[in-house]
Structure formats: C-alpha cells, structure tokens
Design a protein around this motif. Structure first.
Motif, short mmCIF file in Angstrom:
data_model
loop_
_atom_site.label_atom_id
_atom_site.label_comp_id
_atom_site.label_asym_id
_atom_site.label_seq_id
_atom_site.Cartn_x
_atom_site.Cartn_y
_atom_site.Cartn_z
N SER A 122 0.80 -1.23 0.00
CA SER A 122 0.00 0.00 0.00
C SER A 122 0.83 1.28 0.00
CB SER A 122 -0.95 0.01 1.20
OG SER A 122 -0.24 -0.05 2.42
N ASN A 123 2.13 1.18 0.28
CA ASN A 123 2.94 2.39 0.26
C ASN A 123 3.05 2.99 -1.13
OD1 ASN A 123 4.66 0.56 -0.96
ND2 ASN A 123 6.33 0.82 0.51
N ALA A 124 2.71 2.20 -2.16
CA ALA A 124 2.73 2.70 -3.53
C ALA A 124 1.30 2.93 -4.07
CB ALA A 124 3.46 1.73 -4.45
N TRP A 125 0.32 2.84 -3.17
CA TRP A 125 -1.07 3.02 -3.54
C TRP A 125 -1.65 4.21 -2.78
CZ3 TRP A 125 -4.29 -1.36 -5.69
CH2 TRP A 125 -3.49 -2.39 -6.20
N LYS A 126 -2.86 4.62 -3.14
CA LYS A 126 -3.54 5.73 -2.46
C LYS A 126 -4.95 5.29 -2.08
CE LYS A 126 -4.84 10.60 -2.90
NZ LYS A 126 -4.89 11.79 -3.80
N ARG A 127 -5.36 5.67 -0.89
CA ARG A 127 -6.72 5.38 -0.41
C ARG A 127 -7.62 6.54 -0.86
NH1 ARG A 127 -9.72 1.02 1.26
NH2 ARG A 127 -10.69 1.29 3.29
N VAL A 128 -8.65 6.24 -1.62
CA VAL A 128 -9.53 7.27 -2.17
C VAL A 128 -10.99 6.83 -2.06
CG1 VAL A 128 -7.77 8.12 -3.79
CG2 VAL A 128 -9.39 6.32 -4.51
N GLY A 129 -11.89 7.75 -2.34
CA GLY A 129 -13.30 7.41 -2.46
C GLY A 129 -13.61 7.04 -3.90
N GLU A 130 -14.43 6.03 -4.08
CA GLU A 130 -14.78 5.58 -5.42
C GLU A 130 -16.29 5.34 -5.50
OE1 GLU A 130 -12.71 2.26 -7.94
OE2 GLU A 130 -14.55 1.40 -7.07
N ILE A 131 -16.92 5.86 -6.55
CA ILE A 131 -18.36 5.69 -6.78
C ILE A 131 -18.52 5.06 -8.15
CG2 ILE A 131 -20.60 6.84 -6.93
CD1 ILE A 131 -19.21 9.20 -5.38
N ARG A 132 -19.28 3.96 -8.23
CA ARG A 132 -19.48 3.25 -9.49
C ARG A 132 -20.96 3.23 -9.88
NH1 ARG A 132 -15.52 -0.50 -11.63
NH2 ARG A 132 -13.54 -0.18 -10.55
#
Length: 248
Positions: free
Chosen positions: A130-140
């Motif tokens: 996860s250090n190379a990822w980002k936590r975001v909000g996602e709407i589908r």
C-alpha cells in the motif's frame, strides 16, 4: 489509477452469478453490521451505513435482508467484527491488498495465507504494497445511467477528481473526505450507485501473462470467495487477448 484491473471481466465471463450474488449479499450484510455497530442505525447520521445500504439496494438486495443486517448490528448480541488489511505479492510480483471483516482473526489469517501459498504468492508486511497506492473514495454506476459526458459533468459539480469508464462501469474518484457528499449529490441525478466506498488505487500496473496470469486470477478468485474478505485489490495488466484465452 488502476484498482482491480480487468479481473471483473473475467469474473463475469466465468459464470456462477448466483453464487457471486449470494456472496455479495453476505459481504454487504457484514459491512452494514459493522457500520451500525460503529456509527449507529441511522443512515442519515452514519455515512458508512448509508453507503453500505445503497450498495445493497443497487444489487437488488431484499429490504428484509438489509433490515436484518441493521438489526443484527445494533442488537445486544451483535458480533464484534474486526477490520484487517493483508498485503502481499502474487505471481509475477503483482501487488495484492486484501481487506477483511472478521470475528476470528486467526481463522482469517490462516485462510488468506493459505490462498497466497497455494497459488505461488506470499504475504508481506503492513505497507509493503500500500505504500505505492492511495486510499480514495470511489463511486461506481452502470453505463446505462447516462453518457460519459453527463457523468463527468455531474462528477465535476460534485467536487470529484476523476471520472472514467472501467470494467463496464462509470467510475468516479474523489478524496476520502468528499465521498459521502459526492455520493449523495450524484444519487439525486442517477439514483443509488452500484457502490460507493473507500478503495485502494495505484498508477503502477504490472504486465503479466501465461501461467503467472492464470495463477494470479485463481488466487484472487479464492480470496474473493472467502466469507471474511470484503475487497481484493491488485495491479496486474493483462491484455484483452490474454483475458480471452484465460476465460475460454
């Protein structure tokens, strides 16, 4: 940014939709229970519960099932569900993040570890992926709700950062603290989203093919089938030709 890559297409073509539907109901029910236990039974005052209930309605989860999950989460005997994140690497060095809700950490750890081991992967330390990822909000939303331009315009008005078509869905991305407001604003125009939640996304996609790709998809499939697993994220890049071969 990439999330689950094209794996959703493989799932769709593999069939077994009744089983997947039942699993989806179970996972949403557990999320509802956890949301109620942490934030109370009022969806208007509990954004996490609001999103979970909306996700249930979007896949036609019966109202009785949703209400039972709410009642179970708020009852005196409500089970304690711990949120755990596992990170590891699948075949070909593909990063995999596994998010779980469990009432038995030892059972979940053993099942997740066994899946990685069986399919040529290995678990890593916290933040190893996860250090190379980002936590975001996602709407589908399904593509049927409107055009790309209409969704993009609505996403901009809702204060979101990105809007694209992925895995046969409109995918809107925003900052975590903007998710609740954006989801409610978009619902006024398009109805309940298919999902609205926090996800992991990354710009790093790793090409993979052949036996490694097949083993990776089996790993993800086994993880998705575990009752305690809520979401699986991976950053593989599999060509359309390879996907067609694997799903034949």
């Amino acid at each position: 940014m990439a999330g689950h890559s094209k794996y959703a297409n493989i799932q769709h073509r593999k069939g077994g939709q009744d089983k997947k539907r039942a699993q989806a109901f179970t996972k949403i029910a557990r999320e509802i229970q956890a949301a109620v236990r942490l934030g109370g039974p009022d969806p208007n005052a509990n954004p996490r519960l609001y999103r979970a209930m909306a996700s249930g309605r979007a896949i036609n989860m019966p109202k009785d099932n949703i209400q039972r999950a709410v009642d179970k989460g708020g009852g005196a005997g409500a089970e304690s569900l711990d949120e755990i994140r596992y990170e590891g690497f699948g075949p070909g060095g593909i990063g995999v993040i596994v998010e779980c809700l469990t009432d038995n950490k030892n059972r979940t750890a053993g099942e997740v570890r066994a899946a990685f081991t069986k399919h040529g992967g290995n678990l890593g330390e916290t933040n190893s992926v996860s250090n190379a990822w980002k936590r975001v909000g996602e709407i589908r939303y399904p593509l049927s709700v409107g055009s790309e331009d209409a969704m993009l315009e609505a996403a901009i008005e809702a204060g979101c950062d990105d809007c694209a078509v992925e895995d046969e869905s409109h995918v809107v991305v925003c900052e975590m603290n903007a998710l609740a407001g954006a989801a409610q604003q978009l619902s006024k125009k398009f109805g309940d989203a298919a999902s609205a939640k926090f996800v992991w996304r990354t710009d790093i996609a790793i090409p993979i093919e052949g036996d490694s790709a097949e083993s990776l998809l089996k790993l993800i499939d086994q993880l998705d089938d575990l009752d305690d697993v809520q979401d699986v994220y991976s950053n593989e890049d599999i060509s359309d030709e390879e996907l067609a071969r694997l799903s034949a």
